[in-house]
Scaffold this active site. Structure first.
Site, PDB file in Angstrom:
ATOM      1  N   LYS A   1       0.832  -1.207   0.000  1.00 13.90           N
ATOM      2  CA  LYS A   1       0.000   0.000   0.000  1.00 13.90           C
ATOM      3  C   LYS A   1       0.862   1.252   0.000  1.00 13.90           C
ATOM      4  O   LYS A   1       0.501   2.255  -0.611  1.00 13.90           O
ATOM      5  CB  LYS A   1      -0.933   0.013   1.222  1.00 13.90           C
ATOM      6  CG  LYS A   1      -2.107  -0.944   1.103  1.00 13.90           C
ATOM      7  CD  LYS A   1      -3.148  -0.682   2.182  1.00 13.90           C
ATOM      8  CE  LYS A   1      -4.294  -1.665   2.091  1.00 13.90           C
ATOM      9  NZ  LYS A   1      -5.289  -1.486   3.155  1.00 13.90           N
TER      10      LYS A   1
ATOM     11  N   LYS B   1     -11.000  -3.610  -4.442  1.00 15.62           N
ATOM     12  CA  LYS B   1     -11.739  -2.405  -4.831  1.00 15.62           C
ATOM     13  C   LYS B   1     -10.787  -1.296  -5.276  1.00 15.62           C
ATOM     14  O   LYS B   1     -11.185  -0.365  -5.945  1.00 15.62           O
ATOM     15  CB  LYS B   1     -12.663  -1.941  -3.720  1.00 15.62           C
ATOM     16  CG  LYS B   1     -11.989  -1.666  -2.404  1.00 15.62           C
ATOM     17  CD  LYS B   1     -13.004  -1.634  -1.265  1.00 15.62           C
ATOM     18  CE  LYS B   1     -12.311  -1.908   0.049  1.00 15.62           C
ATOM     19  NZ  LYS B   1     -13.125  -2.581   1.029  1.00 15.62           N
TER      20      LYS B   1
ATOM     21  N   LYS C   1      -5.051 -10.116  -6.607  1.00 13.85           N
ATOM     22  CA  LYS C   1      -6.335 -10.405  -5.950  1.00 13.85           C
ATOM     23  C   LYS C   1      -7.391  -9.392  -6.376  1.00 13.85           C
ATOM     24  O   LYS C   1      -7.056  -8.249  -6.704  1.00 13.85           O
ATOM     25  CB  LYS C   1      -6.173 -10.433  -4.430  1.00 13.85           C
ATOM     26  CG  LYS C   1      -6.069  -9.084  -3.759  1.00 13.85           C
ATOM     27  CD  LYS C   1      -6.472  -9.169  -2.273  1.00 13.85           C
ATOM     28  CE  LYS C   1      -6.699  -7.751  -1.744  1.00 13.85           C
ATOM     29  NZ  LYS C   1      -7.587  -7.658  -0.619  1.00 13.85           N
TER      30      LYS C   1
HETATM   31  P1  ATP Z   1      -9.628  -4.487  -0.942  1.00 15.21           P
HETATM   32  O1  ATP Z   1      -8.282  -4.994  -1.351  1.00 15.21           O
HETATM   33  O2  ATP Z   1     -10.681  -4.753  -1.929  1.00 15.21           O
HETATM   34  O3  ATP Z   1      -9.591  -3.043  -0.535  1.00 15.21           O
HETATM   35  P2  ATP Z   1      -9.606  -5.138   1.785  1.00 15.21           P
HETATM   36  O4  ATP Z   1      -8.961  -6.392   2.259  1.00 15.21           O
HETATM   37  O5  ATP Z   1      -8.864  -3.870   2.011  1.00 15.21           O
HETATM   38  O6  ATP Z   1     -10.022  -5.350   0.308  1.00 15.21           O
HETATM   39  P3  ATP Z   1     -11.890  -5.214   3.540  1.00 15.21           P
HETATM   40  O7  ATP Z   1     -13.228  -4.747   3.131  1.00 15.21           O
HETATM   41  O8  ATP Z   1     -11.402  -4.659   4.795  1.00 15.21           O
HETATM   42  O9  ATP Z   1     -11.018  -4.885   2.304  1.00 15.21           O
HETATM   43  O10 ATP Z   1     -11.800  -6.823   3.589  1.00 15.21           O
HETATM   44  C1  ATP Z   1     -12.779  -7.612   4.152  1.00 15.21           C
HETATM   45  C2  ATP Z   1     -12.409  -9.063   4.024  1.00 15.21           C
HETATM   46  O11 ATP Z   1     -12.361  -9.480   2.656  1.00 15.21           O
HETATM   47  C3  ATP Z   1     -11.046  -9.458   4.614  1.00 15.21           C
HETATM   48  O12 ATP Z   1     -11.229 -10.597   5.431  1.00 15.21           O
HETATM   49  C4  ATP Z   1     -10.197  -9.794   3.417  1.00 15.21           C
HETATM   50  O13 ATP Z   1      -9.234 -10.795   3.705  1.00 15.21           O
HETATM   51  C5  ATP Z   1     -11.236 -10.316   2.444  1.00 15.21           C
HETATM   52  N1  ATP Z   1     -10.830 -10.159   1.043  1.00 15.21           N
HETATM   53  C6  ATP Z   1     -10.478  -9.012   0.415  1.00 15.21           C
HETATM   54  N2  ATP Z   1     -10.188  -9.246  -0.881  1.00 15.21           N
HETATM   55  C7  ATP Z   1     -10.364 -10.582  -1.076  1.00 15.21           C
HETATM   56  C8  ATP Z   1     -10.218 -11.445  -2.221  1.00 15.21           C
HETATM   57  N3  ATP Z   1      -9.852 -10.975  -3.402  1.00 15.21           N
HETATM   58  N4  ATP Z   1     -10.480 -12.760  -2.055  1.00 15.21           N
HETATM   59  C9  ATP Z   1     -10.862 -13.265  -0.863  1.00 15.21           C
HETATM   60  N5  ATP Z   1     -11.013 -12.512   0.245  1.00 15.21           N
HETATM   61  C10 ATP Z   1     -10.766 -11.180   0.151  1.00 15.21           C
END
Ligand code: ATP
Ligand code: LTN
Length: 330
Positions: free
Chosen positions: A112, A196, A193
């Site tokens: 990040k 968003k 992965k």
């Molecule tokens: P992003 O990368 O989309 O911003 P994040 O991990 O920052 O995702 P959160 O909304 O806090 O966003 O994540 C909620 C949950 O979703 C966490 O448990 C995370 O591990 C899971 N998660 C995020 N992206 C994936 C993915 N591509 N596949 C499976 N699980 C995911």
């Protein structure tokens, strides 16, 4: 004490299929077996600059999404992180237990921070706030996606170190990372992965996308070479689509492979779009059916229930460390 689960998601951007398949759907499945706490982690969200009005809106939208995916407020506690001040307080204490070197090793921070010029100290400290979330509730199990594994390891290390230095205070939690769906990949780049914050919005199916957007995104999905439709680690794009299909239909991999035998990619993409739209329709209706009053009531109840447990843990932490002042630590 009943076995507990704790998990959370950030009210930033839009919830996507990866979040649901990797995390939220397991919260729903586990909530009847465990005493469950599901948090909307708005203090994590502000580690990166957010539009204030949008953050407030997204906090409420995410609460609706928790309810609409099937989290049952009669058995689970849903609350907003900033409503329970102990999360920030315990973070200070754990900051004094965590080491710079272990935070410097966090791969999510490295990724990040590479994307931004002005990285906040909060972003660096993000995993310590996450450890506080989990340890405040004496959590046994933390259902998350694969990307959170390293943060969970750090949480365990901090709990073990604190218990060793100040006496047994925290339960040491385990990660719950599903065998299938822990890392749903981007539709436009199957080596990354689904996220968003993906530069290409077509790589990510949002839970609030309409039918046209869903079909368009699956149609544009990149595919790998070869024509056969089967699970194959050496072909990440097709395996990703089949994994999504498997989780949404509940079919076995054998059933899926025989369903698609002799069919082409176009058919798979069409079927996947249909299945996804069918899954999202009732979910989206439920999101829109949740009123403001119901939301306020639930979050108020959640805050109360969470605060009680969090304040007991924090009092124990302060007492164990000799952090005492004029009155009680509450
Ligand atoms: P992003 O990368 O989309 O911003 P994040 O991990 O920052 O995702 P959160 O909304 O806090 O966003 O994540 C909620 C949950 O979703 C966490 O448990 C995370 O591990 C899971 N998660 C995020 N992206 C994936 C993915 N591509 N596949 C499976 N699980 C995911
Ligand atoms: N960092 C997590 C969100 C999160 C979390 C938690 C998950 C914050 N606190 C506690 C489980 C338990 C993420 O998915 N981005």
């Amino acid at each position: 004490m009943p076995k507990r689960i704790f998990s959370g998601a950030q009210p930033t951007g839009n919830v996507h299929l990866g979040n649901y398949l990797g995390a939220l759907r397991n919260w729903v499945a586990l909530q009847h077996e465990y005493e469950s706490f599901f948090c909307i982690v708005n203090l994590h969200a502000v580690t990166i600059p957010q539009d204030p009005k949008l953050l407030a809106e997204k906090t409420r939208e995410l609460t609706r999404i928790y309810l609409a995916v099937g989290i049952d407020p009669d058995v689970s506690t849903i609350f907003v992180q900033s409503d329970v001040h102990q999360h920030a307080e315990l973070t200070w204490i754990l900051n004094c237990v965590a080491r710079m070197s272990e935070l410097e090793r966090m791969t999510q921070f490295k990724d990040k921070s590479r994307k931004s010029e002005n990285v906040s100290a909060g972003l660096f400290d993000y995993p310590v706030l996450m450890a506080s979330d989990i340890l405040l509730y004496q959590t046994d199990l933390v259902p998350v996606g694969e990307d959170q594994r390293q943060h969970l390891e750090l949480t365990r290390d901090l709990a073990i170190r604190f218990n060793r230095d100040y006496g047994d205070t925290f339960r040491v939690p385990e990660a719950y990372i599903p065998k299938v769906g822990a890392r749903i990949m981007s539709l436009s780049d199957p080596t990354k992965k689904m996220s968003k914050s993906d530069d290409d919005p077509n790589g990510c199916v949002m839970m609030l996308d309409d039918a046209d957007a869903v079909s368009r995104k699956f149609k544009r999905d990149v595919t790998d070479s070869g024509t056969e439709i089967r699970f194959d680690d050496s072909r990440p794009a097709i395996s990703n689509l089949l994994t999504i299909y498997q989780l949404l239909t509940g079919k076995t991999s054998d059933e899926i492979e025989s369903h698609f035998a002799g069919k082409g990619y176009a058919q798979l993409k069409q079927d996947l779009a249909d299945v996804t739209v069918e899954f999202l329709r009732p979910f989206q209706e439920r999101v829109n059916g949740i009123g403001t009053e119901q939301l306020n009531r639930l979050l108020g109840q959640g805050r109360e229930k969470a605060s009680k447990i969090a304040s007991t843990t924090l009092s124990n932490v302060y007492a164990a460390m000799g952090v005492v002042g004029a009155g009680t630590s509450e």
